[in-house]
Design a protein around this motif. Structure first.
Motif, PDB file in Angstrom:
ATOM      1  N   ALA A 188      22.783  18.792  41.956  1.00  0.00           N
ATOM      2  CA  ALA A 188      22.446  19.520  40.728  1.00  0.00           C
ATOM      3  C   ALA A 188      21.303  18.840  39.977  1.00  0.00           C
ATOM      4  O   ALA A 188      21.233  17.619  39.886  1.00  0.00           O
ATOM      5  N   GLU A 189      20.409  19.649  39.422  1.00  0.00           N
ATOM      6  CA  GLU A 189      19.311  19.136  38.621  1.00  0.00           C
ATOM      7  C   GLU A 189      19.836  18.711  37.253  1.00  0.00           C
ATOM      8  O   GLU A 189      20.701  19.369  36.674  1.00  0.00           O
ATOM      9  N   LEU A 190      19.301  17.609  36.745  1.00  0.00           N
ATOM     10  CA  LEU A 190      19.697  17.123  35.427  1.00  0.00           C
ATOM     11  C   LEU A 190      18.631  17.552  34.422  1.00  0.00           C
ATOM     12  O   LEU A 190      17.505  17.076  34.463  1.00  0.00           O
ATOM     13  N   VAL A 191      18.994  18.461  33.523  1.00  0.00           N
ATOM     14  CA  VAL A 191      18.053  18.975  32.529  1.00  0.00           C
ATOM     15  C   VAL A 191      18.233  18.157  31.248  1.00  0.00           C
ATOM     16  O   VAL A 191      19.171  18.384  30.478  1.00  0.00           O
ATOM     17  N   VAL A 192      17.327  17.220  31.029  1.00  0.00           N
ATOM     18  CA  VAL A 192      17.443  16.290  29.904  1.00  0.00           C
ATOM     19  C   VAL A 192      16.823  16.891  28.644  1.00  0.00           C
ATOM     20  O   VAL A 192      15.698  17.394  28.671  1.00  0.00           O
ATOM     21  N   GLU A 193      17.563  16.830  27.546  1.00  0.00           N
ATOM     22  CA  GLU A 193      17.036  17.221  26.238  1.00  0.00           C
ATOM     23  C   GLU A 193      16.870  15.962  25.404  1.00  0.00           C
ATOM     24  O   GLU A 193      17.864  15.323  25.035  1.00  0.00           O
ATOM     25  N   VAL A 194      15.618  15.594  25.130  1.00  0.00           N
ATOM     26  CA  VAL A 194      15.352  14.425  24.299  1.00  0.00           C
ATOM     27  C   VAL A 194      15.539  14.823  22.838  1.00  0.00           C
ATOM     28  O   VAL A 194      14.964  15.819  22.379  1.00  0.00           O
ATOM     29  N   ARG A 195      16.337  14.068  22.109  1.00  0.00           N
ATOM     30  CA  ARG A 195      16.662  14.395  20.725  1.00  0.00           C
ATOM     31  C   ARG A 195      15.873  13.523  19.745  1.00  0.00           C
ATOM     32  O   ARG A 195      15.645  12.338  20.017  1.00  0.00           O
ATOM     33  N   PRO A 196      15.493  14.068  18.602  1.00  0.00           N
ATOM     34  CA  PRO A 196      14.734  13.281  17.625  1.00  0.00           C
ATOM     35  C   PRO A 196      15.606  12.316  16.827  1.00  0.00           C
ATOM     36  O   PRO A 196      15.105  11.396  16.183  1.00  0.00           O
ATOM     37  N   ASP A 197      16.932  12.537  16.855  1.00  0.00           N
ATOM     38  CA  ASP A 197      17.851  11.674  16.113  1.00  0.00           C
ATOM     39  C   ASP A 197      19.226  11.745  16.778  1.00  0.00           C
ATOM     40  O   ASP A 197      19.374  12.266  17.886  1.00  0.00           O
ATOM     41  N   PHE A 198      20.265  11.229  16.067  1.00  0.00           N
ATOM     42  CA  PHE A 198      21.613  11.209  16.632  1.00  0.00           C
ATOM     43  C   PHE A 198      22.569  12.163  15.912  1.00  0.00           C
ATOM     44  O   PHE A 198      23.788  11.970  15.960  1.00  0.00           O
ATOM     45  N   THR A 199      22.038  13.183  15.288  1.00  0.00           N
ATOM     46  CA  THR A 199      22.922  14.129  14.584  1.00  0.00           C
ATOM     47  C   THR A 199      23.870  14.844  15.539  1.00  0.00           C
ATOM     48  O   THR A 199      24.913  15.350  15.114  1.00  0.00           O
ATOM     49  N   TRP A 200      23.538  14.860  16.821  1.00  0.00           N
ATOM     50  CA  TRP A 200      24.411  15.503  17.807  1.00  0.00           C
ATOM     51  C   TRP A 200      25.715  14.726  18.024  1.00  0.00           C
ATOM     52  O   TRP A 200      26.634  15.218  18.693  1.00  0.00           O
ATOM     53  N   TRP A 201      25.808  13.522  17.462  1.00  0.00           N
ATOM     54  CA  TRP A 201      27.078  12.798  17.531  1.00  0.00           C
ATOM     55  C   TRP A 201      28.203  13.580  16.844  1.00  0.00           C
ATOM     56  O   TRP A 201      29.371  13.420  17.173  1.00  0.00           O
TER      57      TRP A 201
END
Length: 316
Positions: A161-174
């Motif tokens: 499987a391909e790994l589709v990386v999303e680079v985030r500008p901060d850590f609000t996704w925590w």
């Protein structure tokens, strides 16, 4: 034989290990240590790090990038049965956690507890599969180490499987969407955000990073090191190891068995402005790699390779 030669030969014989390896030479296991400090030490070494923990995974290069230098990023990780979210780093560098909304995260930037990062990740993943909302696995401890025959990451995920990386500008996704941090959580989040170096993905396993004084392109390459260095040397000898004006090849570093070439870039230019140049460099590198099968390196190219070998760098 002169007295000096006899003494020298006696000293060599004394230093030579019964295995035939000079104690002062690099250990044949590939650990990077001298033999006398590794397998030549008293009792030998049992826990030798696995050189390429992500070998066999189609996304090996992206995994290395996420573990080593992408500050904040996520990617869906497809399992043989199900899916979780792979993350660069989690709060308090946790090995795994389940967010309050039920989203399951597996952390990559964690302290290694065994000789095999892939095995540690598999242990955290096995815990995560059955974990509930709010559960946190702080660390994969040695007390639960099932041994070298245990499952590895390659046994649990879809290896193709391909790994589709999303680079985030901060850590609000925590935190779950719409949540407002408070108290210690807010302070921890603020500190983590302040430490982020601006980063963008501009190609497969190729990342633009603003390190402050200058920007870089860090590019994890899948080729064997000797082959890759030869191809880079061929481009360097031709003056083609560049992304154009405002760029300079800085050197390379090793990460989990693969080589990561690095270019210094003009940080006044936006990351997206380097995308086309990176694609063109990738095409030249592919041609250079293909040419090695029929065209051995020339004397000039061999000297260029020797120069590149000495340009090892350390990232911060």
């Amino acid at each position: 034989m002169s007295k000096r030669s006899a003494v020298k030969n006696a000293r060599k014989a004394k230093e030579q290990d019964p295995s035939g390896v000079n104690p002062r030479q690099p250990c044949p296991c590939g650990s990077g240590k001298r033999y006398k400090a590794c397998h030549g030490s008293a009792g030998g070494v049992v826990d030798v790090p696995v050189a390429r923990p992500f070998d066999g995974l189609a996304n090996e290069c992206e995994l290395i990038a996420m573990r080593e230098f992408v500050p904040s990023g996520t990617a869906p990780l497809k399992l043989k049965d199900g899916e979780v979210t792979l993350a660069t780093v989690l709060p308090m560098a946790a090995a795994a956690l389940v967010r309050a909304d039920g989203v399951k995260f597996l952390g990559l930037q964690v302290q290694t507890r065994s000789n095999d990062i892939s095995r540690d990740l598999a242990r955290a993943l096995s815990w995560l599969i059955d974990a509930k909302e709010g559960d946190v696995l702080p660390v994969v401890g040695p007390e639960s180490d099932p041994g070298p025959d245990a499952e590895r990451l390659q046994d649990l995920v879809d290896t193709a499987a391909e790994l589709v990386v999303e680079v985030r500008p901060d850590f609000t996704w925590w935190l779950p969407e719409g949540s407002e941090p408070s108290g210690d959580v807010a302070l921890s989040l603020e500190r983590a955000n302040q430490a982020i170096m601006p980063t963008e993905r501009i190609g497969p396993a190729a990342y633009w990073v603003d390190a402050g004084e200058k920007a870089h392109l860090r590019w994890v390459r899948p080729e064997p090191e000797e082959e890759l260095l030869a191809a880079l040397a061929r481009l360097h000898a031709r003056g083609e190891l560049t992304l154009g004006d405002g760029s300079r090849y800085a050197g390379s570093f090793r990460a989990h068995g693969l080589l990561v070439p690095v270019w210094d870039l003009d940080r006044e230019r936006h990351a997206r402005e380097w995308t086309t140049a990176a694609e063109e460099l990738g095409a030249r590198l592919a041609d250079s790699l293909a040419s090695l099968a029929s065209e051995p390196l020339t004397g000039t190219e061999r000297r260029a390779r020797d120069g590149l070998l000495g340009r090892q760098i350390t990232i911060r």
